[in-house]
Design a protein around this motif. Structure first.
Motif, PDB file in Angstrom:
ATOM      1  N   ILE A 378       0.787  -1.240  -0.035  1.00 19.39           N
ATOM      2  CA  ILE A 378      -0.103   0.128  -0.142  1.00 19.39           C
ATOM      3  C   ILE A 378       0.740   1.424  -0.019  1.00 19.39           C
ATOM      4  CG2 ILE A 378      -1.988  -1.037   1.306  1.00 19.39           C
ATOM      5  CD1 ILE A 378      -0.816   0.271   3.896  1.00 19.39           C
ATOM      6  N   VAL A 379       2.194   1.013  -0.055  1.00 20.97           N
ATOM      7  CA  VAL A 379       3.135   2.240   0.130  1.00 20.97           C
ATOM      8  C   VAL A 379       2.860   3.226  -1.113  1.00 20.97           C
ATOM      9  CG1 VAL A 379       4.934   1.249  -1.297  1.00 20.97           C
ATOM     10  CG2 VAL A 379       5.681   2.915   0.456  1.00 20.97           C
ATOM     11  N   GLU A 380       3.077   4.607  -0.753  1.00 18.43           N
ATOM     12  CA  GLU A 380       2.692   5.751  -1.946  1.00 18.43           C
ATOM     13  C   GLU A 380       4.147   6.190  -2.173  1.00 18.43           C
ATOM     14  OE1 GLU A 380      -0.194   6.180  -3.268  1.00 18.43           O
ATOM     15  OE2 GLU A 380      -1.492   5.139  -1.910  1.00 18.43           O
ATOM     16  N   LYS A 381       3.976   7.043  -3.502  1.00 22.13           N
ATOM     17  CA  LYS A 381       5.080   7.681  -3.923  1.00 22.13           C
ATOM     18  C   LYS A 381       5.898   8.518  -3.082  1.00 22.13           C
ATOM     19  CE  LYS A 381       4.254   7.120  -8.571  1.00 22.13           C
ATOM     20  NZ  LYS A 381       3.616   8.062  -9.829  1.00 22.13           N
ATOM     21  N   ASP A 382       5.083   9.403  -2.243  1.00 24.58           N
ATOM     22  CA  ASP A 382       5.549  10.238  -1.179  1.00 24.58           C
ATOM     23  C   ASP A 382       6.420   9.466  -0.117  1.00 24.58           C
ATOM     24  OD1 ASP A 382       3.304   9.354  -0.131  1.00 24.58           O
ATOM     25  OD2 ASP A 382       2.826  11.503   0.690  1.00 24.58           O
ATOM     26  N   GLN A 383       5.938   8.394   0.400  1.00 25.22           N
ATOM     27  CA  GLN A 383       6.799   7.530   1.262  1.00 25.22           C
ATOM     28  C   GLN A 383       8.093   7.037   0.581  1.00 25.22           C
ATOM     29  OE1 GLN A 383       3.233   5.397   1.997  1.00 25.22           O
ATOM     30  NE2 GLN A 383       2.685   6.560   3.658  1.00 25.22           N
ATOM     31  N   ILE A 384       7.928   6.641  -0.675  1.00 30.65           N
ATOM     32  CA  ILE A 384       9.131   6.160  -1.409  1.00 30.65           C
ATOM     33  C   ILE A 384      10.211   7.263  -1.460  1.00 30.65           C
ATOM     34  CG2 ILE A 384      10.034   5.579  -3.619  1.00 30.65           C
ATOM     35  CD1 ILE A 384       7.364   3.856  -3.786  1.00 30.65           C
ATOM     36  N   ASP A 385       9.596   8.437  -1.753  1.00 35.90           N
ATOM     37  CA  ASP A 385      10.485   9.704  -1.657  1.00 35.90           C
ATOM     38  C   ASP A 385      11.027   9.956  -0.329  1.00 35.90           C
ATOM     39  OD1 ASP A 385       9.802  10.397  -4.144  1.00 35.90           O
ATOM     40  OD2 ASP A 385       8.443  12.018  -3.763  1.00 35.90           O
ATOM     41  N   GLU A 386      10.460   9.651   0.819  1.00 35.87           N
ATOM     42  CA  GLU A 386      11.110   9.908   2.126  1.00 35.87           C
ATOM     43  C   GLU A 386      12.130   8.839   2.396  1.00 35.87           C
ATOM     44  OE1 GLU A 386       7.727   9.453   5.079  1.00 35.87           O
ATOM     45  OE2 GLU A 386       9.081   9.336   6.797  1.00 35.87           O
ATOM     46  N   LEU A 387      11.795   7.568   1.841  1.00 30.34           N
ATOM     47  CA  LEU A 387      12.896   6.421   2.100  1.00 30.34           C
ATOM     48  C   LEU A 387      13.965   6.684   1.393  1.00 30.34           C
ATOM     49  CD1 LEU A 387      13.751   3.484   0.771  1.00 30.34           C
ATOM     50  CD2 LEU A 387      13.435   3.810   3.275  1.00 30.34           C
ATOM     51  N   VAL A 388      13.748   7.259   0.084  1.00 29.62           N
ATOM     52  CA  VAL A 388      15.180   7.660  -0.720  1.00 29.62           C
ATOM     53  C   VAL A 388      15.986   8.746  -0.149  1.00 29.62           C
ATOM     54  CG1 VAL A 388      15.808   8.266  -3.144  1.00 29.62           C
ATOM     55  CG2 VAL A 388      14.147   6.591  -2.844  1.00 29.62           C
ATOM     56  N   GLU A 389      15.282   9.475   0.424  1.00 35.07           N
ATOM     57  CA  GLU A 389      15.895  10.658   1.141  1.00 35.07           C
ATOM     58  C   GLU A 389      16.642   9.994   2.333  1.00 35.07           C
ATOM     59  OE1 GLU A 389      16.438  13.689   0.183  1.00 35.07           O
ATOM     60  OE2 GLU A 389      17.490  14.513   1.867  1.00 35.07           O
ATOM     61  N   ILE A 390      16.121   9.225   2.984  1.00 32.78           N
ATOM     62  CA  ILE A 390      16.747   8.756   4.117  1.00 32.78           C
ATOM     63  C   ILE A 390      17.924   7.703   3.730  1.00 32.78           C
ATOM     64  CG2 ILE A 390      16.616   7.021   6.238  1.00 32.78           C
ATOM     65  CD1 ILE A 390      13.757   8.091   6.670  1.00 32.78           C
ATOM     66  N   LEU A 391      17.774   6.971   2.644  1.00 33.42           N
ATOM     67  CA  LEU A 391      18.675   6.352   1.959  1.00 33.42           C
ATOM     68  C   LEU A 391      20.045   7.099   1.611  1.00 33.42           C
ATOM     69  CD1 LEU A 391      19.307   3.222   1.830  1.00 33.42           C
ATOM     70  CD2 LEU A 391      18.011   3.348  -0.345  1.00 33.42           C
ATOM     71  N   PHE A 392      19.771   8.271   0.890  1.00 34.76           N
ATOM     72  CA  PHE A 392      20.523   9.252   0.351  1.00 34.76           C
ATOM     73  C   PHE A 392      21.525   9.475   1.709  1.00 34.76           C
ATOM     74  CE2 PHE A 392      22.002  13.685  -0.317  1.00 34.76           C
ATOM     75  CZ  PHE A 392      22.818  13.239  -1.505  1.00 34.76           C
ATOM     76  N   MET A 393      20.982  10.085   2.730  1.00 33.59           N
ATOM     77  CA  MET A 393      21.788  10.601   3.864  1.00 33.59           C
ATOM     78  C   MET A 393      22.555   9.703   4.581  1.00 33.59           C
ATOM     79  SD  MET A 393      19.265  13.548   5.265  1.00 33.59           S
ATOM     80  CE  MET A 393      17.678  12.373   5.730  1.00 33.59           C
ATOM     81  N   SER A 394      21.888   8.346   4.388  1.00 34.14           N
ATOM     82  CA  SER A 394      22.556   7.222   5.262  1.00 34.14           C
ATOM     83  C   SER A 394      23.777   6.833   4.439  1.00 34.14           C
ATOM     84  CB  SER A 394      21.577   5.806   5.337  1.00 34.14           C
ATOM     85  OG  SER A 394      20.485   6.657   6.370  1.00 34.14           O
ATOM     86  N   LEU A 395      23.597   6.715   2.909  1.00 33.79           N
ATOM     87  CA  LEU A 395      24.691   6.317   2.169  1.00 33.79           C
ATOM     88  C   LEU A 395      26.058   7.316   2.337  1.00 33.79           C
ATOM     89  CD1 LEU A 395      22.863   5.022  -0.958  1.00 33.79           C
ATOM     90  CD2 LEU A 395      24.199   3.568   0.783  1.00 33.79           C
ATOM     91  N   ASN A 396      25.551   8.550   2.355  1.00 32.67           N
ATOM     92  CA  ASN A 396      26.368   9.720   2.614  1.00 32.67           C
ATOM     93  C   ASN A 396      27.053   9.544   3.880  1.00 32.67           C
ATOM     94  OD1 ASN A 396      26.843  11.646   0.647  1.00 32.67           O
ATOM     95  ND2 ASN A 396      24.991  12.821   1.272  1.00 32.67           N
ATOM     96  N   ASP A 397      26.359   9.371   5.018  1.00 31.72           N
ATOM     97  CA  ASP A 397      27.306   9.162   6.248  1.00 31.72           C
ATOM     98  C   ASP A 397      28.105   7.849   6.171  1.00 31.72           C
ATOM     99  OD1 ASP A 397      25.409  10.927   7.461  1.00 31.72           O
ATOM    100  OD2 ASP A 397      24.080   9.454   8.345  1.00 31.72           O
ATOM    101  N   PHE A 398      27.668   6.804   5.459  1.00 35.78           N
ATOM    102  CA  PHE A 398      28.198   5.722   5.408  1.00 35.78           C
ATOM    103  C   PHE A 398      29.594   5.940   4.520  1.00 35.78           C
ATOM    104  CE2 PHE A 398      28.831   1.358   3.039  1.00 35.78           C
ATOM    105  CZ  PHE A 398      29.283   0.450   4.197  1.00 35.78           C
ATOM    106  N   SER A 399      29.502   6.530   3.412  1.00 40.39           N
ATOM    107  CA  SER A 399      30.815   7.058   2.729  1.00 40.39           C
ATOM    108  C   SER A 399      31.839   7.811   3.552  1.00 40.39           C
ATOM    109  CB  SER A 399      30.489   7.778   1.377  1.00 40.39           C
ATOM    110  OG  SER A 399      29.451   7.074   0.750  1.00 40.39           O
ATOM    111  N   GLU A 400      31.373   8.651   4.337  1.00 41.98           N
ATOM    112  CA  GLU A 400      32.166   9.508   5.076  1.00 41.98           C
ATOM    113  C   GLU A 400      32.943   8.610   6.283  1.00 41.98           C
ATOM    114  OE1 GLU A 400      29.783  12.781   6.370  1.00 41.98           O
ATOM    115  OE2 GLU A 400      29.652  13.703   4.644  1.00 41.98           O
ATOM    116  N   GLU A 401      32.145   7.697   6.912  1.00 37.68           N
ATOM    117  CA  GLU A 401      32.667   6.653   7.641  1.00 37.68           C
ATOM    118  C   GLU A 401      33.981   6.185   7.241  1.00 37.68           C
ATOM    119  OE1 GLU A 401      28.553   5.974  10.560  1.00 37.68           O
ATOM    120  OE2 GLU A 401      29.743   4.069   9.514  1.00 37.68           O
ATOM    121  N   GLY A 402      33.999   5.890   5.810  1.00 37.67           N
ATOM    122  CA  GLY A 402      34.963   5.108   5.122  1.00 37.67           C
ATOM    123  C   GLY A 402      34.968   3.705   5.198  1.00 37.67           C
TER     124      GLY A 402
END
Ligand SMILES: *Cc1c(COP(=O)(O)O)cnc(C)c1O
Length: 402
Positions: A378-402
């Motif tokens: 039942i997930v909607e597009k705006d929730q997908i946007d929310e997830l992708v934003e969180i994923l983007f920030m988390s991948l950034n954190d992850f890259s910085e942690e090295g």
């Protein structure tokens, strides 16, 4: 006084069999596609109990039906008929185009039943027709037969002696399968899309050729749709995407929206090898589980619902591909169908899962480095946007942690 989060975790740690490495939160309730823990934190849930909570949480018609059925009759023996079970079997037969359904309580039990019915059928042709071919990197469950069917050696270790008659072949490799299938083959058993093994969809013409090989040797085609069925690809059954029909198909996970259930569905030809007494179950298909399944089946089989899954799935995949372009060294591949999607990383992914959780999203990592997304349907597009934003920030954190 209410127990604290730490007290609950401590109690579990000292009493529950230590077979899961758990994340340090205690989940309490859910609403839509969100979960809440005992500390009041909210999580956007893209795991859905591993593809189970297909209608999300607190889905009113499901909750109402379960409550009403609990008042009427939670359980009775399969020595008697019940309205919810008769209806659920009818629906599964109609949706699959097959002839007979049987209910158990889990995916493993559904596959165990499929293996049993296949052996009975094959042995009625030739008592040596026992070989069951499954795929490497597959996952079929944790009972002895289904873990043996599972083509990942680490699931087998320490449980020997294992049931005999299983052989393994590379998924998507039709030549390898052709070398292995012969007249002693009872069945070829495959996930239509591999889930636990890292989200591997089939090549476009793979299943058409598998079907031909099975027919040539009178081997049954068993499809395990425990994870990829129930509308997850935008079709009710994933095999509908590939223009074939199995002889036996199994479902579980999403089938009753979170109430334990499993099912196998087969042709009359296969079913006719079973007589009264040949298989059974105490709990399987009880009225509570089947009443829940009927709500889920009615909801998910609607064309508009399936179209929604296909549409948001396509949208989500595009967003993941965009993310891959932003992290080309980290994300190696994006794949999957509908709302069964995976992003293969060049490094172990557990830390990314933890970082997402800190930012309020639940995702999962399978085979060590594949982020797997199986949100409620039942997930909607705006929730997908929310997830992708969180994923983007988390991948950034992850890259910085090295
Ligand atoms: C989860 C799963 C199973 C096992 O289901 P259980 O309910 O855990 O026994 C079997 N096959 C596939 C493809 C699965 O994803």
């Amino acid at each position: 006084m209410e127990e604290s989060t730490q007290e609950i975790i401590g109690k579990d740690n000292s009493n529950y069999l230590p077979v899961f490495s758990r994340y340090q939160i205690v989940l309490d309730r859910g609403e839509g596609v969100y979960l809440f823990d005992t500390e009041g934190n909210m999580y956007l849930d893209f795991l859905a109990g591993i593809a189970v909570n297909v209608l999300g949480y607190d889905f009113k018609p499901l909750v109402a039906t379960i409550s009403e059925q609990a008042k009427l009759l939670i359980h009775c023996s399969n020595l008697y008929y019940t309205r919810p079970q008769a209806e659920a079997a009818r629906k599964l037969v109609e949706l699959s185009g097959l002839d007979r359904a049987f209910f158990g309580n889990s995916g493993a039990e559904a596959n165990e039943g499929a293996i049993k019915v296949a052996r009975k059928f094959a042995h009625s042709i030739d008592k040596n027709k026992s070989k069951i071919i499954t795929a490497l990197d597959s996952f079929h469950g944790r009972t002895l037969a289904t873990l043996t069917a599972t083509g990942q050696p680490h699931y087998h270790e320490g449980y020997e002696p294992l049931p005999g008659g299983f052989e393994y072949v590379k998924f998507n490799d039709i030549d390898a399968l052709e070398k292995l299938v012969d007249d002693q083959t009872c069945a070829v058993m495959l996930e239509t899309i591999q889930g636990e093994g890292g989200v591997h969809p089939p090549n476009p013409d793979y299943f058409r050729k598998v079907r031909e090989l099975c027919d040539k040797h009178r081997a049954l085609l068993i499809l395990d749709e425990i994870q990829c069925g129930m509308g997850r690809t935008g079709k009710f059954f994933a095999y509908e995407n590939y223009g074939i029909k199995p002889d036996v198909v199994t479902l579980a996970k999403g089938l009753a929206g979170g109430v334990p259930i499993g099912a196998f569905i087969c042709t009359d030809e296969v079913a006719n090898s079973m007589k009264p007494g040949d298989h059974g179950t105490t709990f399987g298909g009880n009225p509570l589980a089947c009443a829940a399944a009927n709500v889920v089946l009615d909801t998910i089989s609607q064309k508009s619902f399936l179209d929604h899954v296909a549409e948001v799935g396509k949208y989500f995949k595009e967003k993941l591909v965009e993310l891959q372009q932003k992290f080309p060294d980290l994300i190696r591949d994006v794949r999957g169908e509908g709302l069964l999607l995976g992003a293969e990383l060049s490094k172990p992914g557990r830390r990314v899962v933890e970082l997402c959780m800190k930012r309020g999203a639940i995702i999962n990592c399978t085979v060590g480095n594949v982020l797997r997304f199986v949100p409620p349907l039942i997930v909607e597009k705006d929730q997908i946007d929310e997830l992708v934003e969180i994923l983007f920030m988390s991948l950034n954190d992850f890259s910085e942690e090295g």
